[in-house]
Design a protein around this motif. Structure first.
Motif, PDB file in Angstrom:
ATOM      1  N   LYS A   1     -32.133 -74.207  42.050  1.00 33.21           N
ATOM      2  CA  LYS A   1     -31.465 -75.460  42.378  1.00 33.21           C
ATOM      3  C   LYS A   1     -30.553 -75.318  43.582  1.00 33.21           C
ATOM      4  CE  LYS A   1     -31.586 -77.371  37.707  1.00 33.21           C
ATOM      5  NZ  LYS A   1     -30.791 -77.884  36.583  1.00 33.21           N
ATOM      6  N   SER A   2     -30.109 -74.086  43.843  1.00 35.33           N
ATOM      7  CA  SER A   2     -29.186 -73.873  44.952  1.00 35.33           C
ATOM      8  C   SER A   2     -29.909 -73.810  46.296  1.00 35.33           C
ATOM      9  CB  SER A   2     -28.403 -72.576  44.732  1.00 35.33           C
ATOM     10  OG  SER A   2     -29.289 -71.469  44.678  1.00 35.33           O
ATOM     11  N   THR A   3     -31.236 -73.692  46.274  1.00 37.07           N
ATOM     12  CA  THR A   3     -31.990 -73.601  47.514  1.00 37.07           C
ATOM     13  C   THR A   3     -31.995 -74.946  48.218  1.00 37.07           C
ATOM     14  OG1 THR A   3     -33.431 -71.927  46.558  1.00 37.07           O
ATOM     15  CG2 THR A   3     -34.215 -73.034  48.545  1.00 37.07           C
ATOM     16  N   GLN A   4     -31.592 -74.925  49.482  1.00 34.65           N
ATOM     17  CA  GLN A   4     -31.567 -76.147  50.275  1.00 34.65           C
ATOM     18  C   GLN A   4     -32.880 -76.272  51.052  1.00 34.65           C
ATOM     19  OE1 GLN A   4     -29.149 -78.570  50.366  1.00 34.65           O
ATOM     20  NE2 GLN A   4     -28.209 -77.444  48.681  1.00 34.65           N
ATOM     21  N   LEU A   5     -33.536 -77.395  50.895  1.00 40.04           N
ATOM     22  CA  LEU A   5     -34.791 -77.636  51.599  1.00 40.04           C
ATOM     23  C   LEU A   5     -34.519 -78.265  52.956  1.00 40.04           C
ATOM     24  CD1 LEU A   5     -36.881 -79.180  48.694  1.00 40.04           C
ATOM     25  CD2 LEU A   5     -37.117 -76.875  49.634  1.00 40.04           C
ATOM     26  N   ASP A   6     -35.253 -77.811  53.959  1.00 44.95           N
ATOM     27  CA  ASP A   6     -35.170 -78.463  55.266  1.00 44.95           C
ATOM     28  C   ASP A   6     -35.826 -79.830  55.179  1.00 44.95           C
ATOM     29  OD1 ASP A   6     -33.923 -76.293  56.498  1.00 44.95           O
ATOM     30  OD2 ASP A   6     -35.850 -75.317  56.926  1.00 44.95           O
ATOM     31  N   PRO A   7     -35.323 -80.797  55.944  1.00 48.92           N
ATOM     32  CA  PRO A   7     -35.984 -82.114  55.940  1.00 48.92           C
ATOM     33  C   PRO A   7     -37.413 -81.977  56.448  1.00 48.92           C
ATOM     34  CG  PRO A   7     -33.848 -82.193  57.060  1.00 48.92           C
ATOM     35  CD  PRO A   7     -34.149 -80.754  56.834  1.00 48.92           C
ATOM     36  N   PRO A   8     -38.341 -82.803  55.966  1.00 46.86           N
ATOM     37  CA  PRO A   8     -39.721 -82.755  56.455  1.00 46.86           C
ATOM     38  C   PRO A   8     -39.783 -82.944  57.968  1.00 46.86           C
ATOM     39  CG  PRO A   8     -39.589 -84.113  54.484  1.00 46.86           C
ATOM     40  CD  PRO A   8     -38.179 -83.802  54.892  1.00 46.86           C
ATOM     41  N   ASP A   9     -40.625 -82.139  58.637  1.00 43.54           N
ATOM     42  CA  ASP A   9     -40.785 -82.296  60.075  1.00 43.54           C
ATOM     43  C   ASP A   9     -41.832 -83.371  60.365  1.00 43.54           C
ATOM     44  OD1 ASP A   9     -43.320 -81.138  59.801  1.00 43.54           O
ATOM     45  OD2 ASP A   9     -42.692 -79.172  60.548  1.00 43.54           O
ATOM     46  N   ASP A  10     -42.128 -83.595  61.654  1.00 44.69           N
ATOM     47  CA  ASP A  10     -43.029 -84.688  62.031  1.00 44.69           C
ATOM     48  C   ASP A  10     -44.425 -84.508  61.446  1.00 44.69           C
ATOM     49  OD1 ASP A  10     -40.988 -85.870  63.432  1.00 44.69           O
ATOM     50  OD2 ASP A  10     -41.642 -85.148  65.392  1.00 44.69           O
ATOM     51  N   ASP A  11     -44.945 -83.268  61.459  1.00 39.30           N
ATOM     52  CA  ASP A  11     -46.263 -83.022  60.879  1.00 39.30           C
ATOM     53  C   ASP A  11     -46.276 -83.334  59.393  1.00 39.30           C
ATOM     54  OD1 ASP A  11     -47.547 -82.179  63.220  1.00 39.30           O
ATOM     55  OD2 ASP A  11     -46.981 -80.083  62.930  1.00 39.30           O
ATOM     56  N   GLN A  12     -45.251 -82.893  58.694  1.00 40.79           N
ATOM     57  CA  GLN A  12     -45.190 -83.099  57.246  1.00 40.79           C
ATOM     58  C   GLN A  12     -45.102 -84.588  56.902  1.00 40.79           C
ATOM     59  OE1 GLN A  12     -41.914 -80.631  55.999  1.00 40.79           O
ATOM     60  NE2 GLN A  12     -42.910 -78.765  56.717  1.00 40.79           N
ATOM     61  N   LYS A  13     -44.329 -85.323  57.664  1.00 41.36           N
ATOM     62  CA  LYS A  13     -44.214 -86.762  57.412  1.00 41.36           C
ATOM     63  C   LYS A  13     -45.563 -87.458  57.558  1.00 41.36           C
ATOM     64  CE  LYS A  13     -39.459 -86.927  59.166  1.00 41.36           C
ATOM     65  NZ  LYS A  13     -38.619 -87.346  60.327  1.00 41.36           N
ATOM     66  N   LEU A  14     -46.313 -87.079  58.598  1.00 37.86           N
ATOM     67  CA  LEU A  14     -47.594 -87.733  58.838  1.00 37.86           C
ATOM     68  C   LEU A  14     -48.671 -87.263  57.854  1.00 37.86           C
ATOM     69  CD1 LEU A  14     -48.579 -89.943  60.662  1.00 37.86           C
ATOM     70  CD2 LEU A  14     -49.388 -88.211  62.277  1.00 37.86           C
ATOM     71  N   ILE A  15     -48.600 -85.988  57.438  1.00 37.06           N
ATOM     72  CA  ILE A  15     -49.491 -85.518  56.369  1.00 37.06           C
ATOM     73  C   ILE A  15     -49.284 -86.375  55.119  1.00 37.06           C
ATOM     74  CG2 ILE A  15     -49.898 -83.669  54.683  1.00 37.06           C
ATOM     75  CD1 ILE A  15     -49.262 -81.672  56.889  1.00 37.06           C
ATOM     76  N   LEU A  16     -48.032 -86.586  54.778  1.00 41.57           N
ATOM     77  CA  LEU A  16     -47.712 -87.383  53.592  1.00 41.57           C
ATOM     78  C   LEU A  16     -48.271 -88.795  53.733  1.00 41.57           C
ATOM     79  CD1 LEU A  16     -46.234 -87.301  50.861  1.00 41.57           C
ATOM     80  CD2 LEU A  16     -44.189 -88.133  52.050  1.00 41.57           C
ATOM     81  N   ALA A  17     -48.194 -89.349  54.933  1.00 36.53           N
ATOM     82  CA  ALA A  17     -48.739 -90.689  55.164  1.00 36.53           C
ATOM     83  C   ALA A  17     -50.248 -90.709  54.917  1.00 36.53           C
ATOM     84  CB  ALA A  17     -48.428 -91.150  56.580  1.00 36.53           C
ATOM     85  N   VAL A  18     -50.955 -89.684  55.401  1.00 39.84           N
ATOM     86  CA  VAL A  18     -52.411 -89.614  55.177  1.00 39.84           C
ATOM     87  C   VAL A  18     -52.707 -89.516  53.683  1.00 39.84           C
ATOM     88  CG1 VAL A  18     -54.489 -88.227  55.566  1.00 39.84           C
ATOM     89  CG2 VAL A  18     -52.892 -88.637  57.455  1.00 39.84           C
TER      90      VAL A  18
END
Length: 204
Positions: free
Chosen positions: A3-20
């Motif tokens: 729970k203490s691990t901080q995730l980096d915000p999704p980058d541009d590739d990740q955002k568009l992968i999610l959209a697909v």
């Protein structure tokens, strides 16, 4: 992941992968997109000449199940990491089933949180909204129906079931599958046809 691990915000590739993924899957509707089909879609969008939507390497391969046989398919290392990161964010949900050859077949769906995240992004960024619209347009027929990914023996194809009379198939996704020198039917002794001369393979 703790729970203490901080995730980096999704980058541009990740955002568009999610959209697909959101085009083809939905947690609320219990629909999934098979991982091989997702790889084919992202490869198709990366390999477009008229302004690529992704910046993945096109010369990285993975040994993976394709129609119940082990084949070399395209998968950039960063793409695999991006899928894992989206799962860590709870935007993608993975499911596994067994193939006829008793190997695991992976599929993912865009979660309810993933759909909410995408809606928020598109409301906040006109540029991202236009990217999503462009990706959807490239994956749709002339009437706007979303293409289905069909895993044919010689390679994946984009097919429109809704508009079969006018354009059943857009095209085969060329270059997604690669033959190995030792595969059956590959010409012996032709080094230029050998995948290991041109590509960087890796395994899972």
């Amino acid at each position: 992941m703790s729970k203490s691990t901080q995730l980096d915000p999704p980058d541009d590739d990740q955002k568009l992968i999610l959209a697909v993924y959101s085009f083809y899957s939905n947690e609320a509707e219990h629909t999934y997109l098979q991982y091989t089909a997702a790889c084919a879609l992202i490869y198709f969008l990366t390999n477009r000449e008229e302004g690529k939507l992704f910046n993945y390497e096109l010369n990285e391969l993975l040994v993976y199940d394709y129609k119940d046989s082990r084949r070399y398919i395209w998968e950039a290392k960063k793409f695999m990491k991006d899928i894992n990161d989206l799962r860590d964010h709870k935007y993608l949900i993975r499911a596994r089933s067994r193939s006829k050859t008793y190997r695991d077949v992976n599929a993912h769906q865009c979660s309810t949180e993933g759909h909410k995240f995408l809606k928020k992004l598109q409301n906040e960024s006109l540029e991202f909204k236009h990217k999503v619209e462009k990706a959807r347009d490239l994956l749709s027929c002339c009437k706007g129906h979303l293409y289905e990914v069909v895993l044919e023996k010689d390679g994946p194809e984009l097919v429109c079931r809704e508009n079969a009379k006018e354009c059943i198939r857009l095209e085969r996704i060329e270059g997604f599958l690669k033959d190995l020198c030792f595969d059956e039917g590959t010409a012996a002794g032709k080094d230029q046809d050998c995948v290991n001369q041109l590509y960087e393979p890796y395994f899972i």
